[in-house]
Scaffold this active site. Structure first.
Site, PDB file in Angstrom:
ATOM      1  N   HIS A   1      -9.860  27.719 -28.622  1.00  0.00           N
ATOM      2  CA  HIS A   1     -10.436  26.639 -29.430  1.00  0.00           C
ATOM      3  C   HIS A   1      -9.705  26.466 -30.752  1.00  0.00           C
ATOM      4  CE1 HIS A   1     -12.131  29.517 -32.182  1.00  0.00           C
ATOM      5  NE2 HIS A   1     -12.991  28.686 -32.715  1.00  0.00           N
ATOM      6  N   GLY A   2      -8.621  27.195 -30.952  1.00  0.00           N
ATOM      7  CA  GLY A   2      -7.871  27.072 -32.195  1.00  0.00           C
ATOM      8  C   GLY A   2      -6.793  28.125 -32.272  1.00  0.00           C
TER       9      GLY A   2
ATOM     10  N   MET B   1      -5.545  24.896 -41.311  1.00  0.00           N
ATOM     11  CA  MET B   1      -5.486  23.768 -42.223  1.00  0.00           C
ATOM     12  C   MET B   1      -4.035  23.543 -42.661  1.00  0.00           C
ATOM     13  SD  MET B   1      -7.808  23.173 -45.633  1.00  0.00           S
ATOM     14  CE  MET B   1      -7.382  24.794 -46.277  1.00  0.00           C
TER      15      MET B   1
ATOM     16  N   PRO C   1      -7.159  22.853 -32.591  1.00  0.00           N
ATOM     17  CA  PRO C   1      -6.635  22.674 -33.942  1.00  0.00           C
ATOM     18  C   PRO C   1      -5.835  23.889 -34.395  1.00  0.00           C
ATOM     19  CG  PRO C   1      -8.914  23.361 -34.042  1.00  0.00           C
ATOM     20  CD  PRO C   1      -8.579  23.211 -32.580  1.00  0.00           C
TER      21      PRO C   1
ATOM     22  N   ASP D   1     -23.346  29.651 -34.824  1.00  0.00           N
ATOM     23  CA  ASP D   1     -23.126  28.210 -34.923  1.00  0.00           C
ATOM     24  C   ASP D   1     -23.132  27.601 -33.522  1.00  0.00           C
ATOM     25  OD1 ASP D   1     -22.684  25.736 -35.894  1.00  0.00           O
ATOM     26  OD2 ASP D   1     -20.675  26.108 -36.681  1.00  0.00           O
TER      27      ASP D   1
ATOM     28  N   PHE E   1     -14.001  21.173 -40.558  1.00  0.00           N
ATOM     29  CA  PHE E   1     -13.294  20.122 -41.281  1.00  0.00           C
ATOM     30  C   PHE E   1     -13.483  18.779 -40.613  1.00  0.00           C
ATOM     31  CE2 PHE E   1     -10.264  21.835 -38.156  1.00  0.00           C
ATOM     32  CZ  PHE E   1      -9.904  20.679 -37.472  1.00  0.00           C
TER      33      PHE E   1
END
Length: 509
Positions: free
Chosen positions: A418-419, A397, A394, A104, A228
């Site tokens: 990154h998360g 969720m 982030p 990606d 998301f």
């Protein structure tokens, strides 16, 4: 292989013992869980050193400088992937590793500020969910483009769109695009949202037919996995001075987008990885770990050009994809609240290769699941020259996300996590955790293509089970806690926390 190969050197860093003597540092405090399978994958990745040495012995003329792996750093969201762990920052000289950025290409984060407050949005959850489902999943996004627009996008990213989209072309989301300021927008995107490419490679079908406006299924698509679009509120200010400078205030609604180049990046990645594999010397055994290199030198100049063009095509698409998803969120808000401000704070990739000067030569910084976190000195001539690069991290969720300011830490090549990072695999998340998943569904609003509010959908167990399985794989229990990750980022000196963002509603593909 085992975790015994990791030796803690301070509260936030561990070093990996490896047979090649490569400098490998993992940033993780004692509260951050570390997968043994990820360590195994990391050791396998380091066999790259054997490949580099073998190709250099066989074909030294293919390299402009003696090839070296300068360093490897791992962020606290380090976890197993496919050949190269997520959270890897690989610095090389004399060669490129196309596989080190994953499929990606230019997956990244984007954050917008609005003039709405959280109470307004909470009072209209049902209406906002309906608006989002219509725009994101029910043919409401409306992003028509002609051949010349798509070519400009792939060759020049968002700058190319500003150059080719006339103000009179305002159907669908283009009316929102025209409400954005060119200078302000580009100044708030890493590399101004434009990675110049000389040609389009492997994506000719996407351009469509000349003299015809049409739509496609990729631009404005969220993708799967942990991607998301999320409506959040500023829950806490952690650095008042920077938050004020960046326009963040408590209770403000923000829009965060996490996605990349989706199938376009997959096609581009496959295209250039095939080119690289085909150039592996016949006299050198193929790498056991399947990771090939692209020498940087005169003999491989054409192959290198093909690589950069294909990577830039996909990266430019990803910049635009995140932009359109944010415009779709903006349109959803305006369906519910009328005219609304939706101003870009920042957009940055975390799957890419950056060229950096080093000792008279170029170094190549490969980031896979790691974002740039440059200090204020590297952000001259941007809106962030006095505070450092915005770092968007982030959580899982339903968990908080954080905005931080980069410090330009040399030990991570000016990078950060990154998360939160996965704690268990997607397969493992399907076993057990029933009570945790039920509680998550009760407490959190998720918008998907499937409307769980409809009685006819509730009677279709096959549809319900498939979509719930997708959500379960991304639920909070499948991820590391965001707290220890942020603590490691702060205490190690990667970045300074500015604000905590709490989720209100998440849109998932």
């Amino acid at each position: 292989m085992s975790l015994n190969e990791l030796k803690r050197i301070d509260a936030n860093r561990l070093q990996l013992t490896n047979p090649y003597g490569i400098d490998v540092t993992l940033f993780a405090n004692q509260e951050v869980p570390i997968e043994s399978v990820a360590v195994d994958e990391l050791q396998s990745m380091l066999q790259l050193q054997e490949t580099v040495e073998a190709v250099y012995r066989a074909c030294p003329e293919r390299f402009s400088v003696e090839p070296t792996i300068a360093s490897v750093a791992l962020t606290p969201d380090f976890h197993k992937a496919r050949g190269i762990p997520v959270g890897t920052i690989l610095e090389t000289r004399g060669f490129l590793v196309p596989q080190a950025i994953g499929n990606d290409i230019n997956c990244g984060m984007r954050l917008h500020r609005t003039n709405l407050d959280a109470d307004q949005v909470k009072a209209c959850f049902d209406a906002l969910e309906t608006a989002c489902r219509s725009i994101f999943f029910e043919a409401g996004r409306r992003i028509p483009m002609a051949w010349e627009h798509r070519e400009a996008l792939l060759l020049s990213g968002i700058e190319g769109l500003f150059d080719t989209i006339d103000q009179s072309f305002d159907e669908g989301l283009w009316s929102y695009f025209h409400r954005t300021d060119r200078h302000e927008t580009l100044s708030r995107i890493d590399r101004r949202g434009c990675l110049p490419a000389r040609r389009v490679d492997g994506l000719e079908d996407m351009l469509g037919k000349r003299d015809r406006v049409h739509r496609d299924s990729q631009i404005g698509s969220i993708g799967g996995g942990n991607h998301f679009v999320e409506f959040q509120k500023v829950e806490r200010i952690l650095d008042g001075q920077i938050a004020h400078a960046w326009g963040l205030v408590p209770g403000m609604v923000t829009v965060m987008v996490h996605t990349g180049s989706v199938s376009v990046g997959y096609a581009s990645g496959n295209f250039y990885r095939d080119q690289v594999r085909q150039r592996h010397p016949d006299s050198v055994r193929k790498p056991e770990n399947g990771i090939h290199i692209l020498p940087v030198g005169p003999e491989d100049g054409q192959a290198e050009t093909v690589f950069w063009d294909a990577m830039h095509n996909a990266a430019n698409f990803a910049y635009a994809n995140r932009m359109f998803l944010a415009l779709m969120a903006w349109a959803s808000l305006e369906k519910c609240f009328g005219e609304t401000q939706c101003e870009l704070l920042y957009d940055a990739p975390h799957n890419m290769i950056w060229k950096e000067p080093s000792q008279g030569h170029e170094s190549y910084i490969h980031r896979k699941g790691a974002c740039p976190a440059r200090g204020y000195d590297a952000m001259v001539d941007t809106p962030f020259a006095y505070y450092g690069e915005p770092v968007l991290v982030p959580g899982s969720m339903g968990a908080s996300s954080y905005v931080l300011a980069g410090n330009g830490l040399p030990g991570t090549n000016q990078s950060a996590a990154h998360g939160a990072g996965r704690a268990i695999s997607r397969g493992a998340s399907m076993k057990g955790f029933d009570r945790e998943f039920e509680r998550f569904l009760e407490e959190f609003r998720v918008v998907t293509p499937v409307d769980f509010r409809r009685q006819d959908i509730r009677q279709r167990s096959d549809i319900m089970e498939k979509k719930l399985a997708d959500l379960r794989q991304e639920a909070p229990f499948a991820y590391k806690g965001i707290g220890p990750v942020i603590e490691t980022i702060q205490d190690s000196g990667m970045a300074r926390p500015v604000a905590e963002l709490k989720p209100l509603m998440t849109v998932k593909g």
